[in-house]
Design an enzyme around this catalytic site. Structure first.
Site, mmCIF file in Angstrom:
data_model
loop_
_atom_site.group_PDB
_atom_site.id
_atom_site.type_symbol
_atom_site.label_atom_id
_atom_site.label_comp_id
_atom_site.label_asym_id
_atom_site.label_seq_id
_atom_site.Cartn_x
_atom_site.Cartn_y
_atom_site.Cartn_z
ATOM 1 N N LYS A 162 0.898 -1.199 0.044
ATOM 2 C CA LYS A 162 -0.022 0.041 0.184
ATOM 3 C C LYS A 162 0.793 1.336 0.093
ATOM 4 O O LYS A 162 1.306 1.868 1.069
ATOM 5 C CB LYS A 162 -0.885 -0.142 1.322
ATOM 6 C CG LYS A 162 -2.168 0.455 1.169
ATOM 7 C CD LYS A 162 -3.010 0.289 1.983
ATOM 8 C CE LYS A 162 -4.175 1.074 2.403
ATOM 9 N NZ LYS A 162 -5.269 1.756 0.986
HETATM 10 N N1 PMP Z 1 -7.517 -2.703 -3.002
HETATM 11 C C1 PMP Z 1 -6.935 -1.568 -3.023
HETATM 12 C C2 PMP Z 1 -6.174 -0.795 -4.180
HETATM 13 C C3 PMP Z 1 -7.175 -0.672 -1.684
HETATM 14 O O1 PMP Z 1 -6.665 0.559 -1.434
HETATM 15 C C4 PMP Z 1 -7.909 -1.324 -0.594
HETATM 16 C C5 PMP Z 1 -8.036 -0.615 0.664
HETATM 17 N N2 PMP Z 1 -6.766 -0.742 1.478
HETATM 18 C C6 PMP Z 1 -8.189 -2.590 -0.798
HETATM 19 C C7 PMP Z 1 -7.902 -3.256 -2.071
HETATM 20 C C8 PMP Z 1 -8.808 -3.534 0.185
HETATM 21 O O2 PMP Z 1 -7.978 -3.969 1.435
HETATM 22 P P1 PMP Z 1 -8.320 -3.932 2.757
HETATM 23 O O3 PMP Z 1 -9.348 -4.961 2.765
HETATM 24 O O4 PMP Z 1 -7.001 -4.307 3.532
HETATM 25 O O5 PMP Z 1 -8.694 -2.660 3.260
#
Ligand code: PMP
Length: 318
Positions: A162
């Site tokens: 991220k």
């Molecule tokens: N894909 C992207 C590009 C994101 O930014 C997120 C949000 N963090 C997710 C998927 C979902 O991840 P998570 O369930 O860990 O929030």
């Protein structure tokens, strides 16, 4: 602070807890210019019966953040345990009694311009929280389009982390979708398979089978994705396939839903103007939501280990 006093948001910045309004960075900060940061989006879900904030899968978020920090040669002096403690303290000191979004970031905080060597730059860390309700402004199933922007490939900037700069990809796709009257964009990856939403993973349902793109499809390894896979298999007893998903499968699916910390489990009602199922929330998506929401709010004892409690200073503890 008394139980009824207004929250006073506190941020943790490089070793100190300070009022959020005083937490500033300089205009030469490397991460501001180049997006050199690894961050997280974490939800704190307020449980008014317990007078507690339940922070969902906090450890897993920091494990992911530290993997991204490693890629960027960002070295912050905290372990996962210490980062969890800092986060709990930010929530406690801020005194929120409503759902919050928690944003920690490990980043190149040195004020040095025109330097592209990650190893030559000093590191910083902050953690802040803001009140946060619904992410996508809709009570029902949302309308999506397939984005014209493709998901960035692992060979360009690895999307499994991220990373701040990576979000330009999502932001361009999301802004186009909203400008065209859709609620969200679904991105394809470089080989043309379905990848994910701009801030959510994607699931497609055909009959009793649920499919989602593999982790090698350039998706973010979502923490909600992992939770939902577990619920689909172990609570609903359905077949879950992690595999490449074609765009055309979406158009004729019985149900499509998106998962993410901010979006929770979001039903998709149409894609490129084609109705998904009846166009409203599907049976399986609804079953998953009914399981998921009590879990993230600390109301399901079986999954309480996913929730880190934080009691705002001044609240009675139960
Ligand atoms: N894909 C992207 C590009 C994101 O930014 C997120 C949000 N963090 C997710 C998927 C979902 O991840 P998570 O369930 O860990 O929030």
């Amino acid at each position: 602070m008394s139980a009824n006093s207004a929250p006073s948001p506190i941020a943790f910045l490089d070793g100190s807890y300070i009022p959020l309004k005083d937490a500033k960075v300089g205009i030469m900060t490397h991460a501001l210019h180049y997006g050199t940061g690894a961050f997280e989006g974490i939800r704190g879900n307020w449980n008014s019966d317990h007078e507690k904030m339940y922070i969902f899968r906090l450890r897993e978020h920091y494990e992911r953040m530290l993997r991204g920090a490693k890629l960027l040669f960002i070295d912050i002096p905290y372990t996962v345990e210490e980062l969890c403690k800092i986060t709990v303290e930010v929530i406690q000191r801020s005194g929120f009694r409503e759902d919050v979004y928690i944003r920690p970031m490990a980043y190149k905080g040195e004020e040095k311009v025109a330097n592209l060597n990650l190893k030559a730059l000093g590191d910083s860390f902050f953690c802040l929280a803001v009140p946060f309700g619904q992410y996508i402004d809709s009570d029902g199933a949302i309308s999506c389009c397939i984005a014209s922007y493709r998901r960035i490939d692992d060979t360009m900037v690895p999307p499994r982390f991220k990373l701040a700069g990576l979000y330009l990809n999502s932001i361009l796709a999301k802004t186009d979708a909203l400008s065209s009257g859709f609620d969200e964009a679904i991105m394809l990856n470089q080989d043309g398979h379905v990848c994910e939403g701009t801030g959510e993973n994607i699931f497609v349902v055909h009959g009793d089978t649920v499919a989602t793109p593999t982790l090698e499809s350039n998706v973010l390894p979502g923490i909600t994705r992992a939770t939902v896979i577990d619920l689909v298999v172990n609570e609903l007893g359905l077949r879950l396939e992690e595999r490449p998903v074609d765009r055309s499968e979406l158009y004729v699916a019985d149900e499509v839903f998106l998962t993410g910390t901010a979006a929770h489990i979001q039903a998709v009602g149409s894609i490129d103007h084609r109705l998904i199922g009846s166009g409203s929330i599907g049976r399986l998506t609804k079953s998953l939501q009914d399981l998921y929401f009590p879990i993230v709010r600390g109301q399901n004892s079986k999954y309480l280990h996913y929730c880190t409690p934080a009691t705002p200073i001044g609240a009675k503890s139960s």
